[in-house]
Motif scaffolding. Structure first.
Motif, PDB file in Angstrom:
ATOM      1  N   THR A   1      46.827  44.044  37.029  1.00 17.09           N
ATOM      2  CA  THR A   1      47.285  43.993  38.583  1.00 17.09           C
ATOM      3  C   THR A   1      48.272  44.996  38.623  1.00 17.09           C
ATOM      4  OG1 THR A   1      48.802  42.202  37.801  1.00 17.09           O
ATOM      5  CG2 THR A   1      46.881  41.611  38.531  1.00 17.09           C
ATOM      6  N   SER A   2      48.695  45.427  39.972  1.00 17.52           N
ATOM      7  CA  SER A   2      49.868  46.153  40.134  1.00 17.52           C
ATOM      8  C   SER A   2      51.020  46.162  39.311  1.00 17.52           C
ATOM      9  CB  SER A   2      50.171  46.304  41.693  1.00 17.52           C
ATOM     10  OG  SER A   2      50.592  45.248  42.100  1.00 17.52           O
TER      11      SER A   2
ATOM     12  N   TYR B   1      43.589  48.255  41.210  1.00 15.59           N
ATOM     13  CA  TYR B   1      44.348  46.970  40.213  1.00 15.59           C
ATOM     14  C   TYR B   1      43.694  45.866  40.645  1.00 15.59           C
ATOM     15  CZ  TYR B   1      48.142  50.211  39.913  1.00 15.59           C
ATOM     16  OH  TYR B   1      49.054  51.230  39.703  1.00 15.59           O
ATOM     17  N   ALA B   2      43.472  44.942  39.879  1.00 11.85           N
ATOM     18  CA  ALA B   2      42.749  43.582  39.890  1.00 11.85           C
ATOM     19  C   ALA B   2      41.317  43.840  40.096  1.00 11.85           C
ATOM     20  CB  ALA B   2      43.542  42.847  40.812  1.00 11.85           C
ATOM     21  N   SER B   3      40.700  44.866  39.723  1.00 13.48           N
ATOM     22  CA  SER B   3      39.196  44.929  40.273  1.00 13.48           C
ATOM     23  C   SER B   3      38.312  44.649  39.089  1.00 13.48           C
ATOM     24  CB  SER B   3      39.017  46.349  40.809  1.00 13.48           C
ATOM     25  OG  SER B   3      39.011  47.148  39.833  1.00 13.48           O
ATOM     26  N   LEU B   4      37.304  44.190  39.176  1.00 11.28           N
ATOM     27  CA  LEU B   4      36.287  44.072  38.147  1.00 11.28           C
ATOM     28  C   LEU B   4      35.154  45.198  38.294  1.00 11.28           C
ATOM     29  CD1 LEU B   4      37.474  41.086  38.701  1.00 11.28           C
ATOM     30  CD2 LEU B   4      35.182  40.185  38.157  1.00 11.28           C
ATOM     31  N   THR B   5      34.609  45.568  36.991  1.00  7.39           N
ATOM     32  CA  THR B   5      33.676  46.559  36.707  1.00  7.39           C
ATOM     33  C   THR B   5      32.675  45.730  35.843  1.00  7.39           C
ATOM     34  OG1 THR B   5      35.006  48.246  37.345  1.00  7.39           O
ATOM     35  CG2 THR B   5      33.031  48.873  36.078  1.00  7.39           C
ATOM     36  N   ARG B   6      31.331  45.801  35.944  1.00  6.05           N
ATOM     37  CA  ARG B   6      30.614  45.142  34.943  1.00  6.05           C
ATOM     38  C   ARG B   6      29.565  46.041  34.532  1.00  6.05           C
ATOM     39  NH1 ARG B   6      28.618  39.706  36.639  1.00  6.05           N
ATOM     40  NH2 ARG B   6      30.633  39.314  36.294  1.00  6.05           N
ATOM     41  N   MET B   7      29.276  46.045  33.225  1.00  6.43           N
ATOM     42  CA  MET B   7      28.410  47.020  32.369  1.00  6.43           C
ATOM     43  C   MET B   7      27.347  45.904  31.625  1.00  6.43           C
ATOM     44  SD  MET B   7      30.589  49.917  30.915  1.00  6.43           S
ATOM     45  CE  MET B   7      31.936  50.639  32.143  1.00  6.43           C
TER      46      MET B   7
ATOM     47  N   ALA C   1      55.671  42.089  41.675  1.00  6.36           N
ATOM     48  CA  ALA C   1      55.774  40.704  42.516  1.00  6.36           C
ATOM     49  C   ALA C   1      54.827  40.143  42.935  1.00  6.36           C
ATOM     50  CB  ALA C   1      57.148  40.736  43.503  1.00  6.36           C
ATOM     51  N   SER C   2      53.852  40.959  43.185  1.00 11.19           N
ATOM     52  CA  SER C   2      52.271  40.368  43.871  1.00 11.19           C
ATOM     53  C   SER C   2      51.503  40.026  42.870  1.00 11.19           C
ATOM     54  CB  SER C   2      51.674  41.510  44.642  1.00 11.19           C
ATOM     55  OG  SER C   2      51.575  42.631  43.782  1.00 11.19           O
ATOM     56  N   PHE C   3      51.903  39.389  41.474  1.00 11.52           N
ATOM     57  CA  PHE C   3      51.136  39.251  40.272  1.00 11.52           C
ATOM     58  C   PHE C   3      50.212  37.795  40.706  1.00 11.52           C
ATOM     59  CE2 PHE C   3      50.452  36.793  36.686  1.00 11.52           C
ATOM     60  CZ  PHE C   3      49.264  37.639  35.992  1.00 11.52           C
ATOM     61  N   HIS C   4      51.016  36.956  41.391  1.00 10.67           N
ATOM     62  CA  HIS C   4      50.174  35.474  41.483  1.00 10.67           C
ATOM     63  C   HIS C   4      49.145  35.719  42.739  1.00 10.67           C
ATOM     64  CE1 HIS C   4      52.538  33.621  38.414  1.00 10.67           C
ATOM     65  NE2 HIS C   4      53.530  34.062  39.156  1.00 10.67           N
ATOM     66  N   SER C   5      49.471  36.422  43.611  1.00  7.84           N
ATOM     67  CA  SER C   5      48.400  36.703  44.875  1.00  7.84           C
ATOM     68  C   SER C   5      47.097  37.534  44.093  1.00  7.84           C
ATOM     69  CB  SER C   5      48.952  37.441  46.152  1.00  7.84           C
ATOM     70  OG  SER C   5      49.441  38.687  45.768  1.00  7.84           O
ATOM     71  N   GLU C   6      47.306  38.527  43.432  1.00 10.75           N
ATOM     72  CA  GLU C   6      46.375  39.414  42.760  1.00 10.75           C
ATOM     73  C   GLU C   6      45.652  38.542  41.714  1.00 10.75           C
ATOM     74  OE1 GLU C   6      47.539  43.788  42.158  1.00 10.75           O
ATOM     75  OE2 GLU C   6      49.371  42.787  42.194  1.00 10.75           O
ATOM     76  N   LEU C   7      46.449  37.607  40.963  1.00  9.27           N
ATOM     77  CA  LEU C   7      45.624  36.799  39.897  1.00  9.27           C
ATOM     78  C   LEU C   7      44.823  35.957  40.860  1.00  9.27           C
ATOM     79  CD1 LEU C   7      45.538  35.095  37.212  1.00  9.27           C
ATOM     80  CD2 LEU C   7      47.569  33.958  37.798  1.00  9.27           C
ATOM     81  N   ALA C   8      45.294  35.334  41.850  1.00  7.35           N
ATOM     82  CA  ALA C   8      44.380  34.458  42.636  1.00  7.35           C
ATOM     83  C   ALA C   8      42.985  35.150  42.960  1.00  7.35           C
ATOM     84  CB  ALA C   8      45.028  33.963  43.884  1.00  7.35           C
ATOM     85  N   GLN C   9      43.134  36.390  43.503  1.00  4.03           N
ATOM     86  CA  GLN C   9      42.119  37.241  43.871  1.00  4.03           C
ATOM     87  C   GLN C   9      41.265  37.446  42.672  1.00  4.03           C
ATOM     88  OE1 GLN C   9      43.476  40.719  45.377  1.00  4.03           O
ATOM     89  NE2 GLN C   9      44.705  39.828  47.087  1.00  4.03           N
TER      90      GLN C   9
ATOM     91  N   LYS D   1      49.341  39.499  30.348  1.00  2.00           N
ATOM     92  CA  LYS D   1      49.835  38.409  30.997  1.00  2.00           C
ATOM     93  C   LYS D   1      48.573  38.067  31.882  1.00  2.00           C
ATOM     94  CE  LYS D   1      54.719  39.359  31.478  1.00  2.00           C
ATOM     95  NZ  LYS D   1      55.935  39.307  32.526  1.00  2.00           N
ATOM     96  N   LEU D   2      47.623  38.955  32.309  1.00  2.00           N
ATOM     97  CA  LEU D   2      46.596  38.680  33.225  1.00  2.00           C
ATOM     98  C   LEU D   2      45.656  37.967  32.344  1.00  2.00           C
ATOM     99  CD1 LEU D   2      45.069  38.746  35.958  1.00  2.00           C
ATOM    100  CD2 LEU D   2      44.126  40.996  35.314  1.00  2.00           C
ATOM    101  N   ALA D   3      45.391  38.251  31.252  1.00  2.00           N
ATOM    102  CA  ALA D   3      44.402  37.586  30.431  1.00  2.00           C
ATOM    103  C   ALA D   3      44.809  36.028  30.376  1.00  2.00           C
ATOM    104  CB  ALA D   3      44.125  38.456  29.196  1.00  2.00           C
ATOM    105  N   HIS D   4      46.008  35.850  29.855  1.00  2.00           N
ATOM    106  CA  HIS D   4      46.562  34.385  29.754  1.00  2.00           C
ATOM    107  C   HIS D   4      46.440  33.651  30.918  1.00  2.00           C
ATOM    108  CE1 HIS D   4      47.377  34.611  25.393  1.00  2.00           C
ATOM    109  NE2 HIS D   4      47.712  35.996  25.594  1.00  2.00           N
ATOM    110  N   ALA D   5      46.974  34.459  32.031  1.00  2.00           N
ATOM    111  CA  ALA D   5      47.037  33.716  33.162  1.00  2.00           C
ATOM    112  C   ALA D   5      45.824  33.209  33.758  1.00  2.00           C
ATOM    113  CB  ALA D   5      47.902  34.470  34.310  1.00  2.00           C
ATOM    114  N   LEU D   6      44.612  33.824  33.421  1.00  2.00           N
ATOM    115  CA  LEU D   6      43.292  33.514  33.997  1.00  2.00           C
ATOM    116  C   LEU D   6      42.892  31.929  33.492  1.00  2.00           C
ATOM    117  CD1 LEU D   6      41.520  36.835  33.577  1.00  2.00           C
ATOM    118  CD2 LEU D   6      42.079  35.717  35.647  1.00  2.00           C
TER     119      LEU D   6
END
Length: 189
Positions: free
Chosen positions: A9-10, A169-175, A28-36, A59-64
């Motif tokens: 995230t940002s 930030y907070a985007s997904l890329t799949r391979m 500070a926008s972590f939780h809204s980006e996490l929700a996305q 932090k993001l990996a654990h928060a998921l």
């Protein structure tokens, strides 16, 4: 093997600062980006989770809150910018930056690493995962530079074109690495 790469995230860092492997906290926008991110992953079956050990990825990996152990892997870190870490891009001597910008694949910032080195770390990670997780779906929380380097690897393209890919930030890329040649399923979802 399917690989879903998530860019962290940002960050809580002023715009225009070179931060690479500096351990910067999330904004500070972590939780809204996490929700996305959580919404984007809804319904996905994830077999294993890997993350860069830098706090913005960890932090993001654990928060998921996924039902998988999180394995931190140093190979997933961002580019090491050496002496340029935490310097404003505008404060880096222009002549040094311009030379590096023309040759970043094979030239490192002072006391840093090259993008070729970063890409080799990523390729080594993928090759190991292919041995351990051949028919599984892996989630990898990492950085924009690593995602770009892995896209270049999958597409067999020169590193010089890396920054033609914008990775949000907070985007997904799949391979998908299950066939004879890697495939990119999507970028920046």
């Amino acid at each position: 093997m399917k690989l879903t790469l998530i860019r962290h995230t940002s960050l809580q860092v002023p715009e225009g600062v070179c931060y690479g492997q500096s351990d910067i906290d999330v904004s500070a926008s972590f939780h809204s980006e996490l929700a996305q991110v959580t919404q984007k992953l809804a319904g996905e079956k994830i077999d294993a989770v890997y993350a860069s050990p830098l706090q913005r990825c960890s932090k993001l990996a654990h928060a998921l809150g996924l039902d998988a152990e999180i394995v931190h892997d140093d190979r997933l870190k961002e580019l090491h910018f050496g002496d340029w870490e935490m310097q404003a891009w505008n404060d880096i001597p222009r002549e040094l930056f311009d030379v590096w910008a023309q040759s970043y694949a094979d030239m490192a910032p002072p006391n840093g690493e090259t993008f070729a080195t970063l890409q080799q770390r990523g390729i080594a990670f993928i090759e190991e995962c292919l041995q351990l997780h051949a028919n599984q779906h892996l989630l990898v929380v990492t950085h924009g530079g690593m995602i770009r380097a892995l896209i270049a690897h999958a597409l067999n393209m020169q590193l010089k074109g890396l920054f033609r890919f914008h990775i949000d930030y907070a985007s997904l890329t799949r391979m998908d690495f299950s066939g004879a040649v890697p495939r990119i399923e999507f970028v920046n979802r």
